[in-house]
Write a protein that holds these residues in place. Structure first.
Motif, PDB file in Angstrom:
ATOM      1  N   SER A 270       0.850  -1.189   0.000  1.00 45.72           N
ATOM      2  CA  SER A 270       0.000   0.000   0.000  1.00 45.72           C
ATOM      3  C   SER A 270       0.887   1.242   0.000  1.00 45.72           C
ATOM      4  O   SER A 270       1.821   1.348   0.791  1.00 45.72           O
TER       5      SER A 270
ATOM      6  N   ASP B   7       1.702   7.816   3.154  1.00 49.02           N
ATOM      7  CA  ASP B   7       0.382   7.407   3.622  1.00 49.02           C
ATOM      8  C   ASP B   7      -0.387   8.584   4.214  1.00 49.02           C
ATOM      9  O   ASP B   7      -0.116   9.006   5.339  1.00 49.02           O
TER      10      ASP B   7
ATOM     11  N   LEU C 166      -2.512   4.879   7.918  1.00 48.02           N
ATOM     12  CA  LEU C 166      -2.736   3.451   8.171  1.00 48.02           C
ATOM     13  C   LEU C 166      -1.472   2.771   8.682  1.00 48.02           C
ATOM     14  O   LEU C 166      -1.548   1.906   9.565  1.00 48.02           O
ATOM     15  N   TYR C 167      -0.325   3.142   8.129  1.00 48.15           N
ATOM     16  CA  TYR C 167       0.913   2.529   8.610  1.00 48.15           C
ATOM     17  C   TYR C 167       1.160   2.884  10.072  1.00 48.15           C
ATOM     18  O   TYR C 167       1.578   2.031  10.868  1.00 48.15           O
TER      19      TYR C 167
ATOM     20  N   ALA D 109      -1.111   0.853  12.180  1.00 49.59           N
ATOM     21  CA  ALA D 109      -0.699  -0.549  12.218  1.00 49.59           C
ATOM     22  C   ALA D 109       0.514  -0.740  13.118  1.00 49.59           C
ATOM     23  O   ALA D 109       0.591  -1.701  13.892  1.00 49.59           O
TER      24      ALA D 109
ATOM     25  N   ILE E 156      -4.336  -1.321  14.140  1.00 43.88           N
ATOM     26  CA  ILE E 156      -4.834  -2.094  12.995  1.00 43.88           C
ATOM     27  C   ILE E 156      -4.046  -3.391  12.934  1.00 43.88           C
ATOM     28  O   ILE E 156      -2.811  -3.387  13.011  1.00 43.88           O
ATOM     29  N   THR E 157      -4.756  -4.505  12.837  1.00 47.19           N
ATOM     30  CA  THR E 157      -4.091  -5.798  12.735  1.00 47.19           C
ATOM     31  C   THR E 157      -4.164  -6.314  11.297  1.00 47.19           C
ATOM     32  O   THR E 157      -5.008  -5.901  10.507  1.00 47.19           O
TER      33      THR E 157
ATOM     34  N   PHE F 140      -2.119  -5.851   8.783  1.00 45.64           N
ATOM     35  CA  PHE F 140      -1.808  -4.849   7.772  1.00 45.64           C
ATOM     36  C   PHE F 140      -0.552  -5.286   7.019  1.00 45.64           C
ATOM     37  O   PHE F 140       0.518  -5.484   7.618  1.00 45.64           O
ATOM     38  N   THR F 141      -0.654  -5.420   5.710  1.00 40.30           N
ATOM     39  CA  THR F 141       0.443  -5.921   4.887  1.00 40.30           C
ATOM     40  C   THR F 141       1.661  -5.009   4.993  1.00 40.30           C
ATOM     41  O   THR F 141       1.566  -3.790   4.836  1.00 40.30           O
TER      42      THR F 141
ATOM     43  N   ASP G 140       1.389  -8.133   8.757  1.00 41.23           N
ATOM     44  CA  ASP G 140       1.042  -9.245   7.884  1.00 41.23           C
ATOM     45  C   ASP G 140       2.090  -9.295   6.766  1.00 41.23           C
ATOM     46  O   ASP G 140       2.540  -8.242   6.294  1.00 41.23           O
TER      47      ASP G 140
END
Length: 541
Positions: free
Chosen positions: A344, A452, A456-457, A460, A465-466, A468-469, A473
């Motif tokens: 992302s 971003d 979101l980063y 995470a 946030i779980t 999250f690539t 993740d």
């Protein structure tokens, strides 16, 4: 087959009643697909119509399976209804019906002999009611036609051609294209030649248990399976391409061979070549040394079709050449999926949109853009970010991209697609009907995080946030990318230009007559070698 039957086939090459049989017939399914206490299993077609019921008498783990989640089920199978075969269903016939036709129509051919240089090597001679079968996953060219005519004449045999329509076809990919190409060759074969499509999947050494019978030095699982099927349809002999029967004892001559685990004699045609003087294909031994012309390799034929060049008349009849061009049009006319993957914020959506705009401006190809966010809102609405739902999201994108490619368009996809298996599944779907290019946007994660705007980063990394690539993740970096871009060291236009260059170099786009110039008369900047890496597919071009 249960374990005892598989062992009998493996150790002795026969069923319990003594019938020669060299191919294990087994059913391996995911363990969680069938309850442990189930005593029967319904076997159905792709539309869900029940075809048969397996009464489960044995349930075992799969020996040597890479996936421990597989279980092997055994037991008697009871048919419920006739299957419906789809395209060319009028050609799909019961083996017993074909046997009855061949038995009633075959003529006596006792006494026929092989010409000098093709003596029998221990196999059965010509018998009354001979039927010569040829099973194939590739279109018939003039060599095949010449060999089939030659040996059918020697045996005084009817011809039975079996296009193998389960799994990908060679050269033409799609099974229906294979059948069309074989039918195009039929006018050049003896009258009465039967064409019967057969759903026989490819087999190899991994498909058979250890110790399965075969000739010295080479596994012939595919050849043995073809012979079993051919015999079921009434064949008395099977013609095999020479590579299928290599590894035989030294001194073995071309001709009729009796092979371990093969129920009917196999004819090895030996080496053939094109003789340009009489303009015929014939055994290499009958051609003056140095005058012979070899067959086009698969890569040579593929490159010829990709470029749109004519198929040589010495290689294939016009009807077959026409079907080859239909099945594998030039790349400039072929459907294509360009699949961007990356973290992302890597810039994949930006580059994908720029590419779609550039292709739309050119106007020579139809373009469909499947961006990650838009797909999530429409095509994959309701899916979560679990591993299963992420894989399903990529499968849906792959399906739509394949449909675009099927009709000759270009699908541009830009999901994160973090898992290699899901990307491979999308590639497989598309390559059944067109071409697939994987573009990995390898922008470093810190650069992605700095871009971003939604935070979101940061969320995470803070644990808000779980899954999250790139943070909590994994992202499985592609090892099969056709092009690698890093947008931290190149502009959007440079990245788009790199993809356009890939498409032009590969033949999917025609080269423009003049390089487009930016306002002011200067050419658009091009990406330097340090900014992009060409993947393995491009190095092969």
């Amino acid at each position: 087959m249960n374990a005892a039957a598989v062992a009998a086939v493996t150790e002795r090459g026969m069923l319990a009643d003594g019938t020669p049989w060299s191919v294990p017939v087994t059913l391996d399914v995911p363990a969680d697909a069938v309850p442990a206490d189930a005593d029967s299993l319904v076997l159905q077609d792709q539309e869900g119509s029940p075809l048969a019921v397996l009464s489960i008498t044995e349930r075992l783990g799969v020996p040597g399976a890479a996936d421990d989640g597989l279980v092997r089920l055994a037991g008697p199978v009871t048919a419920l209804r006739e299957p419906e075969h789809g395209p060319f269903r009028q050609l799909r016939r019961r083996p017993e019906d074909v046997r009855a036709e061949l038995t009633g129509a075959a003529e006596s051919s006792a006494g026929a002999e092989f010409p000098p240089g093709t003596e029998s090597a221990g196999g059965a001679g010509t018998a009354e009611g001979s039927v010569l079968a040829y099973a194939t996953r590739r279109p018939l060219n003039k060599r095949h036609i010449g060999q089939l005519r030659h040996y059918a004449d020697q045996l005084n045999a009817r011809l039975l051609v079996l296009p193998l329509v389960c799994g990908p076809a060679e050269i033409v990919t799609r099974p229906e294209a294979l059948v069309r190409a074989v039918l195009a060759a039929r006018p050049h074969l003896p009258a009465g030649t039967l064409v019967i499509p057969v759903p026989l999947a490819p087999r190899n050494a991994a498909a058979d248990p250890p110790g399965a019978p075969g000739p010295a030095g080479r596994d012939t699982a595919d050849l043995r399976a073809q012979a079993i099927v051919a015999a079921a349809y009434g064949a008395t002999h099977l013609l095999a391409d020479s590579p299928d029967v290599t590894g035989l004892p030294a001194g073995t001559k071309p001709g009729t061979l009796t092979l371990p685990g093969v129920p009917i004699p196999v004819i090895s045609a030996g080496e053939w070549a094109y003789d340009p003087r009489p303009e015929v294909w014939r055994p290499l031994a009958l051609i003056e040394p140095g005058a012979e012309q070899g067959e086009l390799t698969d890569s040579e034929l593929g490159a010829l079709l990709d470029s749109g060049a004519e198929v040589p008349a010495w290689f294939a009849p016009p009807g077959v050449a026409h079907q080859l061009r239909r099945a594998r049009p030039p790349r400039a006319e072929r459907g294509l999926a360009i699949f961007f993957t990356g973290l992302s914020g890597s810039g994949k959506s930006t580059v994908a949109r720029g590419l779609a705009e550039a292709l739309t401006e050119r106007g020579d190809r139809t373009v469909s853009l499947l961006d990650g966010d838009h797909v999530r809102q429409l095509l994959s609405a309701g899916l979560t970010f679990s591993r299963a739902d992420r894989d399903l999201n990529i499968a849906r994108i792959g399906y739509v991209a394949a449909e675009v490619a099927r009709h000759g368009g270009i699908a541009i996809c830009a999901p994160i697609a973090p898992y290699a298996a899901a990307r491979a599944a999308a590639r497989q779907m598309v390559t059944e009907v067109g071409d697939f290019l994987l573009v990995y946007v390898s922008t470093p994660v810190d650069v992605c995080a700095a871009r971003d705007r939604k935070g979101l980063y940061a969320k995470a990394r803070a644990g808000l946030i779980t899954g999250f690539t790139g943070v909590s993740d994994p992202y499985e970096e592609p090892r099969d990318a056709d092009l690698v871009l890093d947008t931290s060291v190149m502009t959007r236009q440079q990245a788009v230009d790199a993809v356009l260059k890939l498409l032009t170099t590969g033949g999917w786009l025609a080269s423009p007559p003049d390089e487009a110039a930016e306002p002011g008369g200067t050419a658009a900047p091009r990406a330097s070698g340090s900014m992009l890496r060409l993947g393995p597919a491009i190095r092969r071009l």
